[in-house]
Design an enzyme around this catalytic site. Sequence first.
Site, mmCIF file in Angstrom:
data_model
loop_
_atom_site.group_PDB
_atom_site.id
_atom_site.type_symbol
_atom_site.label_atom_id
_atom_site.label_comp_id
_atom_site.label_asym_id
_atom_site.label_seq_id
_atom_site.Cartn_x
_atom_site.Cartn_y
_atom_site.Cartn_z
ATOM 1 N N SER A 140 0.848 -1.189 0.000
ATOM 2 C CA SER A 140 0.000 0.000 0.000
ATOM 3 C C SER A 140 0.882 1.238 0.000
ATOM 4 C CB SER A 140 -0.897 0.015 1.241
ATOM 5 O OG SER A 140 -1.543 1.258 1.398
ATOM 6 N N TYR A 156 -0.926 -0.941 10.525
ATOM 7 C CA TYR A 156 -1.020 -1.295 9.110
ATOM 8 C C TYR A 156 0.110 -0.642 8.316
ATOM 9 C CZ TYR A 156 -3.004 -1.705 4.404
ATOM 10 O OH TYR A 156 -3.206 -1.972 3.068
#
Length: 234
Positions: A140, A156
Site C-alpha cells: 500500500s 497497518y
Amino acid sequence: MQHDSRTALVTGGARGIGLEIGRQLADLGLRVLVAARKSEAAEEACCVIGPAAVPLALDVTSAWSVTEAVREARELTGGIDVLVNNAGVSLDRELRPPYVDEDILRATLDTNLTGAWRVAQAVVPGMVEAGYGRVVNVTSSYGSLALMDSGRHPAYRVSKTALNALTRMLAAELSGTGVLVNAADPGWTRSGMGGPSAPRGPREGADTPVWLATLPEGDETTGGLFADRRPLAW
C-alpha cells in the site's frame, strides 16, 4: 501472452482483490492455487474463477499450515512459479501514534509481514532451483516512507513499510536467479478491507499485481514498488 505451463499461488485469494487476481491470472492461462484460511471459501472462489483454479487451505499466520499447503501444492502441480502475497489485515483504523495496542500490532505484523515471509520462505527455493519465479507482495502507498504524512492506521502502515523492505531484500538476494520480486499498490479498492465507498473496483486493483506476476522471461524488473504499472516512491 499465454502462460499455460505456469502455476500461481495467490494468498487471500477467496475474495476481493485476491479473487480478481486469480481470475485474471487464469484468463491468461495460468493454473491458479486459490489459498484461503477456510477450504470452503477457497472452493467457492474456484467455482467463480473456473477450471484452472485449485482450492488450497492455507493460513499465513501458521508455519505448519504454510508448510503443509505448499507441500500439497507441489504434489498437485509439480511446482509454484508465481507467488502473489495478497493476504492482509487492517485492524487499527481508530488508533493514532504514539499510542500502540500491542495485540493489534502483533496480529497485523503476523499476517502482513511475517505471513508473506513464511510463504516466500516455503516457495522461493523451488523457484531458484527452476531458474524462474515471480513474487508479488501486495502492499500500500500507506507504507511508503516518501508519501507518509499521517499517523492513521499505524500498525497497518508499519507492516506495509516492513513488507516493502522485505521486497527489496528478497530482490537483492535473488538477483540473477531468474526470480523477480516486486511490490504492488492496488490503490483504494472496493473490498472487505477497502469498503464499499472506495473509488476503484477489484478489476482495476488487480491489474498491477497481475502485470508483475506475468513479467516475461528476460525481463529484469525487480526490487520495485509499482502503482498503476508505474514506479512509486519507497
